[in-house]
Structure formats: structure tokens, C-alpha cells
Design an enzyme around this catalytic site. Sequence first.
Site, PDB file in Angstrom:
ATOM      1  N   SER A 107      17.496   5.824  34.307  1.00 15.31           N
ATOM      2  CA  SER A 107      16.643   5.638  35.489  1.00 15.31           C
ATOM      3  C   SER A 107      15.551   4.609  35.225  1.00 15.31           C
ATOM      4  O   SER A 107      15.052   4.498  34.102  1.00 15.31           O
ATOM      5  CB  SER A 107      15.998   6.983  35.840  1.00 15.31           C
ATOM      6  OG  SER A 107      14.894   6.803  36.692  1.00 15.31           O
ATOM      7  N   TYR A 130      15.214   1.165  41.323  1.00 13.01           N
ATOM      8  CA  TYR A 130      14.618   1.317  42.637  1.00 13.01           C
ATOM      9  C   TYR A 130      14.166  -0.084  43.026  1.00 13.01           C
ATOM     10  O   TYR A 130      13.827  -0.887  42.154  1.00 13.01           O
ATOM     11  CB  TYR A 130      13.408   2.253  42.562  1.00 13.01           C
ATOM     12  CG  TYR A 130      13.788   3.707  42.439  1.00 13.01           C
ATOM     13  CD1 TYR A 130      14.534   4.321  43.428  1.00 13.01           C
ATOM     14  CD2 TYR A 130      13.400   4.462  41.337  1.00 13.01           C
ATOM     15  CE1 TYR A 130      14.881   5.663  43.327  1.00 13.01           C
ATOM     16  CE2 TYR A 130      13.747   5.799  41.229  1.00 13.01           C
ATOM     17  CZ  TYR A 130      14.486   6.394  42.228  1.00 13.01           C
ATOM     18  OH  TYR A 130      14.829   7.710  42.137  1.00 13.01           O
ATOM     19  N   LYS A 252      23.771   3.610  45.452  1.00 12.30           N
ATOM     20  CA  LYS A 252      23.644   5.073  45.380  1.00 12.30           C
ATOM     21  C   LYS A 252      22.741   5.622  46.476  1.00 12.30           C
ATOM     22  O   LYS A 252      21.628   5.126  46.668  1.00 12.30           O
ATOM     23  CB  LYS A 252      23.057   5.448  44.017  1.00 12.30           C
ATOM     24  CG  LYS A 252      22.683   6.908  43.848  1.00 12.30           C
ATOM     25  CD  LYS A 252      22.279   7.193  42.419  1.00 12.30           C
ATOM     26  CE  LYS A 252      21.917   8.632  42.197  1.00 12.30           C
ATOM     27  NZ  LYS A 252      20.619   9.013  42.719  1.00 12.30           N
TER      28      LYS A 252
END
Length: 387
Positions: A107, A130, A252
Amino acid sequence: MAVITCIDDLKRLHRRRTPKMFYDYAESGSYTEQTFRDNTADFAHIRLRQKVAVDMSNRSTAATMVGEAVAMPVALAPVGLTGMQAADGEIKAARAAEAFGVPFTLSTMSICSIEDVAAHTTKPFWFQVYTLKDDDFMRRLLDRAKAAGCSALVITVDLQILGQRHKDLKNGLSAPPKLTARSVADMAMRWRWGLGMLGTKRRFFGNIVGHAKGVTDPSSLSSWTAEAFDLTLDWKRVAQLRAMWGGKVILKGLLDADDARTALAVGADAIVVSNHGGRQLDGALSSIRALPAIVDAVGDQIEVHMDSGIRSGQDVLKALAMGAKGTYIGRAFVHGLGAMGEAGVTKALEVIRKELDTSMALCGERNVSALGRHNLLVPKDFAGDWA
Ligand SMILES: Cc1cc2nc3c(=O)[nH]c(=O)nc-3n(C[C@H](O)[C@H](O)[C@H](O)COP(=O)(O)O)c2cc1C
């Protein structure tokens, strides 16, 4: 040591051994947690079709995900703050995944940095991003992932703003934890966790701190998310990021067939049907319910993966039989990590593979690629008659 037979056993140990703040962070969904509950409950509505007197020798769970050979089509999902569930958690999980032969996804919001994980593993892992406002930081992040040899970029598209999880606010979640009377008392009871944390330097967001500019409180997930995440994210930006990366891209966080068609047009290599484990839009459909419509819409043109709610190899079997070509586990491996570190992640993967393999055999199949809707008994109203 208790005999571990299922993911629930690991979950119980995780709860006992990890500070409440981090256990709660993993084991929660947003608002009323309806979607979080539905993710697991809806799997239970699907039944398996038993077949007998079928040769069940020479079985295999091996498959591929975005062209990479995997021991079973179950990747470790990107999970923020994994290094707070156990010291050096991302390194431990990545090593367990590598030894087992399944992909590990790091992540953006990890504690161990991209470089740290690369230094402690020998095979490429996947990196999740992100989308951030700071284009310069974003470019450097992708360059760092490339330099570390990451073989796929997972772009998460369902979190520009954070779904509210009540427990995190009540517990004052931060990494590292702020020292209050309550948190110190809680940590003192988890001596194994505490010793691990005292023995590591990795206690901050390793990909962010020292790399991003203008971070006012790097220990707070919610404040950094609010400051740094790009609210203007749209499909044009997704296409730009894909070009910026230049390698395999997995999108995703899709639940809608129209969005899946757009993802296809953007040129993704795979999409993940996911509601972020019920942590974002409470009230959204469970992933397993959303999956069939998306498979029907784009499944013959793009690899469709799914996550959210998988707690057993039987759940994996159901997702594959519904048409997914790959799956991811989030909490199932986090429970293993919080319970027993690297060995716990290995245990979680072993449990899932055994359940998948045994159930596949009893369904009369010898290869995961042969699984299909013919192996399932799906209630007629499973998709729901929504207006
Ligand atoms: C504690 C926790 C942290 C997460 N952090 C991230 C993250 O940083 N990036 C991301 O794309 N998804 C994140 N997710 C979502 C997971 O990647 C995955 O979609 C989800 O865990 C799947 O549901 P499951 O936990 O029921 O398997 C997180 C999930 C959990 C439980």
C-alpha cells in the site's frame, strides 16, 4: 500453542495480541458496517454443488494473475499500516507471500517503504497507489516503485475521501500511536507486539515521511488523506497515470458494470471488483453480489479480480466460479500477521489453499481454471431485484 484450523482462529489471536487501536482499524467498516457485514454474509448464501465419483487425483490450484504464475489465484491486498499490526509487518507479509508463490501488494500507506520491502524480498511485488494532488510526489512514487522492480501498479479508485470508521475516531488512530494513559495501558498488555515495535525503526508511513512536502501531521491517516488525496480524480487522470507508469495496471475498487466498461476503454490490464472491504461507501452492494454483472459485461475482454469478504478457500472458490480470474485477501492475512507474524501469514495462506483444494475436489474439479457457475447453487434472488 492452539491448533489453528481456520482464519477465525487467527482472528482471535490477532485480537488478543495487537493493541485495540490497530485490531479495530482492521476489523471495521464505515458507518453502520452494513456493507462490511454483507461482504461475508452474501458469500454464505451461495452453496456448492457436490459431484461424486469423479477422478480427483492430480489437482492443482496454480493459475496466473496479469500474466504472472501464482500458486493459487489469491493475492495479498494492499493494507495500510500493516507494519502496525506487527513490527515490520509489510516485510513479513511480503516474504510469506513470496515463499508461498502469491502476489503481495504494498500500500501507499504502508509503514515499511517500497525500498525496504524490495531489500527484503527477491521477487517483484505489486505497488498500490492512491491518486495524490502533488504530481511531483506522484511521479517520484512511481519512479521509486519502478526502481524497486514492482511488476504491476494497482490504482485504487474508490478512496479520494475516507469513509468514516467510527472506531478509528474513538480510538484516536495514528501511526505510531500517541501515548495516552489508555493507549499505554493497552500496549503494556501486548508485550510481544511492544517488544517487536521497540526493536524496529519502522513506525511511520515509510513511503510518505521524508518524501512528501507539507505534511502537517504524518502520523494521522485521516488528516493526511484529507490534505493529499486528489478529489479531482477522473478517468482522464487514470489514463494519465497508466501512461506515466508504462507497465501493467490494475484498477481497484469498481462495483458498477458501466464503470467496468470505462476501465476497459482506459486500457487497464485487470480490474478489481471491490468495496474496499466495506470501508468506503456503506450501503454499497457486497462485492460477491456485484461480481456477476461485471463479469457478464467485460469478463471476456479484461481480467476481472475481486476482493472483500473472503475468509476461506471456499469463498475463493465461489468467487472464481462466479467468473473472477483472481482474488485478494485483506483481513484474512492481517489476522495471521497480528496473530503470529510472518508464520501467521503463511498459515493464513495454507488454510485458504487447503480449503480451496479440498472443496474443489469435492465439487468434482481438479483445476481452478475449470471452476464455473456449474459448481454453484446460487439463490434465484441473489443478484437482487433493485429498482
Ligand atoms: C486495515 C485495512 C487497510 C486497508 N488499506 C488499504 C490501502 O491502503 N489501499 C487500498 O487500496 N486498499 C486498502 N484496504 C482494502 C483492501 O485492499 C481490500 O480491498 C479489502 O481488505 C478486502 O476486504 P477483506 O478485508 O474483507 O478481504 C484496506 C483494508 C483494510 C482491512
